[in-house]
Motif scaffolding. Structure first.
Motif, PDB file in Angstrom:
ATOM      1  N   TYR A  21      81.168  19.946  23.046  1.00 11.86           N
ATOM      2  CA  TYR A  21      80.718  20.810  21.950  1.00 11.86           C
ATOM      3  C   TYR A  21      80.582  19.984  20.686  1.00 11.86           C
ATOM      4  O   TYR A  21      81.128  18.876  20.573  1.00 11.86           O
ATOM      5  N   LYS A  22      79.830  20.521  19.755  1.00  9.52           N
ATOM      6  CA  LYS A  22      79.708  19.907  18.439  1.00  9.52           C
ATOM      7  C   LYS A  22      80.876  20.359  17.579  1.00  9.52           C
ATOM      8  O   LYS A  22      81.174  21.550  17.480  1.00  9.52           O
ATOM      9  N   MET A  82      86.870  27.548  10.250  1.00  9.69           N
ATOM     10  CA  MET A  82      87.629  28.753   9.874  1.00  9.69           C
ATOM     11  C   MET A  82      88.990  28.413   9.275  1.00  9.69           C
ATOM     12  O   MET A  82      89.971  29.111   9.500  1.00  9.69           O
ATOM     13  N   ASP A  83      89.054  27.324   8.507  1.00 10.69           N
ATOM     14  CA  ASP A  83      90.282  26.903   7.843  1.00 10.69           C
ATOM     15  C   ASP A  83      91.392  26.595   8.848  1.00 10.69           C
ATOM     16  O   ASP A  83      92.566  26.708   8.536  1.00 10.69           O
ATOM     17  N   ARG A  84      91.006  26.238  10.062  1.00  6.22           N
ATOM     18  CA  ARG A  84      91.991  25.855  11.085  1.00  6.22           C
ATOM     19  C   ARG A  84      91.722  24.463  11.639  1.00  6.22           C
ATOM     20  O   ARG A  84      92.631  23.791  12.106  1.00  6.22           O
ATOM     21  N   MET A  85      90.461  24.035  11.636  1.00  6.65           N
ATOM     22  CA  MET A  85      90.073  22.722  12.132  1.00  6.65           C
ATOM     23  C   MET A  85      88.716  22.368  11.534  1.00  6.65           C
ATOM     24  O   MET A  85      88.126  23.187  10.829  1.00  6.65           O
ATOM     25  N   GLY A  86      88.226  21.163  11.794  1.00  4.90           N
ATOM     26  CA  GLY A  86      86.910  20.819  11.290  1.00  4.90           C
ATOM     27  C   GLY A  86      86.808  19.377  10.831  1.00  4.90           C
ATOM     28  O   GLY A  86      87.610  18.519  11.232  1.00  4.90           O
ATOM     29  N   TYR A 136      88.592  13.973  11.269  1.00  6.47           N
ATOM     30  CA  TYR A 136      88.394  14.996  12.289  1.00  6.47           C
ATOM     31  C   TYR A 136      89.735  15.683  12.550  1.00  6.47           C
ATOM     32  O   TYR A 136      90.680  15.054  13.043  1.00  6.47           O
ATOM     33  N   ALA A 137      89.820  16.949  12.174  1.00 11.16           N
ATOM     34  CA  ALA A 137      91.015  17.757  12.423  1.00 11.16           C
ATOM     35  C   ALA A 137      90.743  18.609  13.653  1.00 11.16           C
ATOM     36  O   ALA A 137      89.979  19.577  13.588  1.00 11.16           O
ATOM     37  N   MET A 138      91.351  18.258  14.769  1.00 10.32           N
ATOM     38  CA  MET A 138      90.957  18.807  16.063  1.00 10.32           C
ATOM     39  C   MET A 138      92.009  19.786  16.586  1.00 10.32           C
ATOM     40  O   MET A 138      93.116  19.393  16.972  1.00 10.32           O
ATOM     41  N   ALA A 139      91.625  21.063  16.602  1.00  9.02           N
ATOM     42  CA  ALA A 139      92.483  22.113  17.130  1.00  9.02           C
ATOM     43  C   ALA A 139      91.628  23.116  17.887  1.00  9.02           C
ATOM     44  O   ALA A 139      90.412  23.185  17.680  1.00  9.02           O
ATOM     45  N   GLN A 140      92.268  23.887  18.780  1.00 10.03           N
ATOM     46  CA  GLN A 140      91.522  24.740  19.719  1.00 10.03           C
ATOM     47  C   GLN A 140      90.408  23.919  20.370  1.00 10.03           C
ATOM     48  O   GLN A 140      89.287  24.397  20.525  1.00 10.03           O
ATOM     49  N   TRP A 141      90.735  22.695  20.757  1.00  9.65           N
ATOM     50  CA  TRP A 141      89.726  21.711  21.127  1.00  9.65           C
ATOM     51  C   TRP A 141      89.510  21.608  22.638  1.00  9.65           C
ATOM     52  O   TRP A 141      88.681  20.797  23.080  1.00  9.65           O
ATOM     53  N   ALA A 159      96.282  15.310   6.302  1.00 11.41           N
ATOM     54  CA  ALA A 159      95.481  15.796   5.180  1.00 11.41           C
ATOM     55  C   ALA A 159      94.067  16.090   5.671  1.00 11.41           C
ATOM     56  O   ALA A 159      93.418  15.247   6.292  1.00 11.41           O
ATOM     57  N   ALA A 160      93.591  17.298   5.396  1.00 12.17           N
ATOM     58  CA  ALA A 160      92.276  17.713   5.877  1.00 12.17           C
ATOM     59  C   ALA A 160      91.714  18.775   4.937  1.00 12.17           C
ATOM     60  O   ALA A 160      92.379  19.205   3.992  1.00 12.17           O
ATOM     61  N   GLU A 161      90.489  19.193   5.221  1.00 10.42           N
ATOM     62  CA  GLU A 161      89.872  20.269   4.442  1.00 10.42           C
ATOM     63  C   GLU A 161      90.314  21.605   5.021  1.00 10.42           C
ATOM     64  O   GLU A 161      89.523  22.441   5.449  1.00 10.42           O
ATOM     65  N   ILE A 162      91.618  21.809   5.030  1.00 13.36           N
ATOM     66  CA  ILE A 162      92.243  22.992   5.609  1.00 13.36           C
ATOM     67  C   ILE A 162      93.389  23.395   4.703  1.00 13.36           C
ATOM     68  O   ILE A 162      94.233  22.557   4.356  1.00 13.36           O
ATOM     69  N   GLY A 163      93.428  24.660   4.306  1.00 10.25           N
ATOM     70  CA  GLY A 163      94.470  25.101   3.386  1.00 10.25           C
ATOM     71  C   GLY A 163      95.855  24.889   3.945  1.00 10.25           C
ATOM     72  O   GLY A 163      96.784  24.482   3.249  1.00 10.25           O
TER      73      GLY A 163
END
Length: 640
Positions: A172-173, A179-183, A193-198, A374-378
């Protein structure tokens, strides 16, 4: 004699009925004290709030190989799941979650997101491509519905511990906004790369619902089976990978200098750099100079794993001293933009302190590492790894770090259903965060959860919702209250006002120990707290955790009588409470009166006679303001 007895009984009943009709009989409040849920025990879950003699839960063990493409921003992998059926029934199919399917134009989550957007915005160019799906190495029929996949078995999986192997390939891309959980987050030195539900994850099959297959929409989080994980992540040679669990091949992926620093960090209570800020992006930061490198991790008895990869990471670590005498590693990975003593340079210190506090106070941390990224995640938690905002500093960074690592106790150790009962992880975690914050560095960042009346403005809103509202059904403006602050405030009132710290703490710790690595339901928590604390708290669960009722106790009048005073009280709200009164006399002396909650069973008013020869100046309900009473104005009676 027998006839005479019947006549006398009849005469008595008739007289009693006339007597009742002659009185102004008020309806009692017994309904407020009745159970809110069906809480009787069975062989799976006991009435005392413990797993029953025939309690069971299924198991999922994972082997995953995945490769990150940082040019096309894709993840491609192969997964093998060994699923064990410990239930008493055979299974004809198995449900899995495909949560990356949330990031498509026609997903339920996308279609139920308001047009103006919200926290749970997500990209729509993603979604799984599943191939080569097999059961026991033979091609298998499957059906994908939104974020769920049903895998059909040629032969039913028998009960009592039989297992089956499911394997598939996936790609997947990777979304930018997950959704503030990964990305993905682009910084000067590369992409984080913050990888969750991956990876495809097995849904829970339990004794309460059967298959738990609620779609992944946004606010609702996760409910997963426990098992062991072995996973390998192949990345470009200049990436650093941090992940849930323990790195298995440090000699393959770390330079000799980094290996020495790692050993130093294992023995250090102070933060040690693995990759220093000035080394980011240099040849010295990686043993290979081209190609790809595979990072291997293992984690035992967990229901999920997450990882992060980037060539922009500063990486540091320190030893965690666990309550049982064992050690673990606190780690942080962050870009140069997040560096600094007011920011992420203290992240490992915060992580270490948080894990050590909860291990000592509640239940020992079971895993060998804890990584803050550190990521773009609250702020988002996974077992042994958290994503926190790369912009956070000082109190904000402490607060989010402590909260996300507190989640390792709820719901990582105590495996409740986040998708239905957000309050059982967010609320419980917010509660324990209060004590961790006040313990850290002489309360450098103190909590104010004990100020329970701060929630009153929300409790008065007509738009408020109950704690029991499912998170995906909750107005996002209310979610912070329904999932976090109201349940946490409820536990604070229960500990500080209703039960007392000693009784509450024994019951709460017992609940954690009893349900560690298991799947409790709300009734299990209620039953266990009551049985260990020795108190029927139905009125509290029913009033505070279900619906929109409020607390409002009034001191209406104080009237002098022969030998003392009559103190007139009323329950103006719909939630009964024990009554603590502070009585102040005109001579400056004072005393406290404690009345049990049962005074409200018969009605909404109560008179208490206080025998005294002194003159009362003031009577105040809840003098320490430990209760979220919505009307402070009627708490006090004072002599004119």
């Amino acid at each position: 004699m027998k006839l005479l007895s019947r006549n006398l009984i009849g005469l008595f009943l008739l007289t009693f009925c006339f007597y009742l009709q002659a009185q102004d009989v008020k309806e009692d409040n017994q309904d407020l004290f009745n159970d809110v849920l069906y809480r009787q025990g069975n062989v799976y879950r006991t009435a005392s709030g413990k797993p029953g003699p025939e309690y069971w839960q299924n198991r999922a063990d994972y082997e995953i190989e995945a490769e990150l493409d940082d040019v096309n921003h894709t993840l491609t992998g192969k997964i093998t799941i060994t699923y064990t059926n410990n239930s008493p029934e055979q299974l004809e199919f198995i449900w899995l979650y495909l949560e990356q399917n949330r990031f498509t134009e026609d997903s339920r989550g996308t279609l139920t997101t308001p047009t103006e957007g919200n926290r749970y915005n997500g990209d729509v160019e993603g979604g799984y491509k599943i191939s080569n799906l097999k059961v026991e190495k033979d091609a298998a029929e499957h059906l994908i519905t939104d974020t769920r996949m049903q895998v059909f078995l040629d032969e039913p999986l028998k009960a009592g511990g039989k297992d089956v192997e499911i394997s598939m390939n996936f790609t997947y891309k990777i979304p930018v906004e997950g959704m503030d959980r990964m990305g993905r987050l682009d910084v000067n030195d590369g992409t984080i790369y913050a990888m969750a539900q991956w990876y495809p994850r097995v849904a829970v099959f339990d004794d309460v619902t059967g298959w738990n297959v609620e779609p992944y929409l946004g606010a609702g989080e996760f409910y997963l089976e426990y098992g062991n994980f072995e996973y390998a992540i192949t990345v470009p040679y200049d990436h650093t990978v941090v992940g849930s669990g323990l790195l298995q091949n440090p000699k393959d992926v770390l330079t000799k200098t980094q290996q020495e620093r790692w050993k130093k960090a294992e023995e250090s209570d102070q933060t040690v750099y693995i990759i220093k800020p000035e080394e980011v992006g240099t040849a010295a930061s990686h043993p290979e100079k081209s190609g790809k490198v595979t990072w291997e991790f293992e984690m035992e008895n967990t229901h999920d794993v997450a990882f992060a990869s980037s060539k922009a990471f500063i990486w540091d670590a320190a030893r965690i001293n666990l309550a049982n005498g064992k050690k673990a590693m606190a780690q942080s990975a962050y870009p140069k933009e997040s560096d600094g003593q007011k920011a992420w340079s203290r992240s490992t210190e915060y992580t270490k302190a948080s894990i050590e506090f909860y291990s000592k106070t509640y239940f020992n941390y079971p895993w060998k590492s804890a990584v803050n990224v550190a990521a773009e995640i609250g702020g988002m938690e996974y077992p042994g790894l958290s994503f926190c905002s790369w912009r956070s500093k000082e109190a904000s960074l402490w607060g989010v770090t402590d909260h996300e690592f507190g989640h390792n106790w709820f719901p990582m150790i105590v495996g409740s259903n986040e998708r239905r009962y957000a309050w059982m992880d967010e609320g419980f975690n917010t509660f324990i965060n209060h004590f961790s914050s006040n313990a850290f560095n002489n309360a450098e960042y103190p909590s104010q959860l004990e100020k329970t009346r701060r929630i009153v403005p929300y409790l008065k809103k007509e738009t408020r919702q109950g704690i029991d509202t499912y998170p995906d059904m909750t107005n996002l403006r209310n979610l912070g209250y329904t999932a976090y602050y109201k349940p946490a405030t409820g536990l604070m009132m229960l500990r500080e006002y209703v039960l007392g710290a000693e009784r509450f703490d024994k019951a709460f710790k017992s609940y954690i120990k009893t349900w560690a690595f298991k799947h409790p339901q709300p009734a299990d928590f209620f039953n266990h707290m009551e049985n260990v604390a020795g108190e029927n708290l139905s009125w509290f669960w029913k009033g505070w955790f279900y619906g929109n009722k409020n607390i409002d106790i009034a001191v209406n009048n104080v009237e002098q009588k022969e030998g003392g005073y009559s103190i007139e009280l009323s329950m103006e709200g719909e939630i009964p409470m024990p009554v603590k009164l502070a009585v102040t006399y005109t001579d400056g002396s004072s005393e406290e009166i404690n009345l049990p909650v049962e005074i409200w069973q018969r009605g909404d008013t109560w008179s208490h006679f206080l025998s005294t020869s002194k003159t009362i100046q003031k009577v105040e309900f809840d003098p320490n303001k430990q209760i979220s009473d919505i009307h402070a104005a009627n708490d006090t009676w004072e002599k004119e």
